[in-house]
Write an enzyme that holds these catalytic residues in place. Structure first.
Site, PDB file in Angstrom:
ATOM      1  N   HIS A  64       1.953   2.097   5.864  1.00 27.52           N
ATOM      2  CA  HIS A  64       3.128   1.587   5.156  1.00 27.52           C
ATOM      3  C   HIS A  64       2.669   0.894   3.888  1.00 27.52           C
ATOM      4  O   HIS A  64       1.478   0.645   3.717  1.00 27.52           O
ATOM      5  CB  HIS A  64       3.942   0.642   6.047  1.00 27.52           C
ATOM      6  CG  HIS A  64       3.153  -0.501   6.605  1.00 27.52           C
ATOM      7  ND1 HIS A  64       2.287  -0.351   7.671  1.00 27.52           N
ATOM      8  CD2 HIS A  64       3.101  -1.802   6.249  1.00 27.52           C
ATOM      9  CE1 HIS A  64       1.729  -1.528   7.931  1.00 27.52           C
ATOM     10  NE2 HIS A  64       2.188  -2.418   7.087  1.00 27.52           N
ATOM     11  N   GLY A  65       3.611   0.596   3.019  1.00 30.79           N
ATOM     12  CA  GLY A  65       3.275   0.010   1.728  1.00 30.79           C
ATOM     13  C   GLY A  65       2.966  -1.475   1.804  1.00 30.79           C
ATOM     14  O   GLY A  65       3.181  -2.123   2.832  1.00 30.79           O
TER      15      GLY A  65
END
Length: 145
Positions: A64-65
């Protein structure tokens, strides 16, 4: 109307990926193609991976970011990719399930906890890896709601 957080289009089964970078990019591209994030989000996924591995144990990685990637997110979404051969995530860790997450606001925290609940059960990990259809994955995650 808002998109489904997880749809059949976001699930890819038995994908022959070879490396960690390819797996993270593939997982992120599903979110880009689905209109959940812009292309810059994938760079943020790599940044996040450099900060700390997103390998969670139990053959699971959740790319994920970074925290500042919120500007790259249009809508909350998740992607699910299975790689039965597994990909070395370093330290002898083998990831076979990749769940990409993009959350608007703090929605990713709720999603993470739901995924953790599903994936803490070894039988569910087996079900994901043995799934023959996207519906089987959808059913598994819909039970968590």
């Amino acid at each position: 109307m808002a998109k489904d957080v997880l749809s059949k289009d976001n699930i890819k089964l038995n994908v022959p990926l070879t490396g960690k970078e390819e797996a993270i990019r593939f997982t992120g591209e599903i979110l880009v193609n689905g209109g959940y994030v812009d292309a810059g989000y994938i760079d943020k996924m790599f940044e996040r991976e450099e900060m700390a591995s997103t390998y969670m144990g139990n053959f699971l990685a959740i790319p994920h970011g970074t925290e500042d990637a919120k500007k790259n997110v249009f809508e909350t979404g998740i992607s699910v990719v299975t790689v039965p051969e597994g990909i070395d995530f370093g330290g002898g860790n083998l990831a076979k399930i990749f769940i990409g997450i993009a959350g608007k606001g703090n929605e990713h925290l709720e999603i993470l906890s739901n995924i953790a609940i599903v994936c803490s059960e070894e039988e569910n990990i087996e079900k994901i890896l043995n799934a023959r259809s996207e519906e089987e994955i959808l059913d598994l995650f819909s039970e968590v709601g």
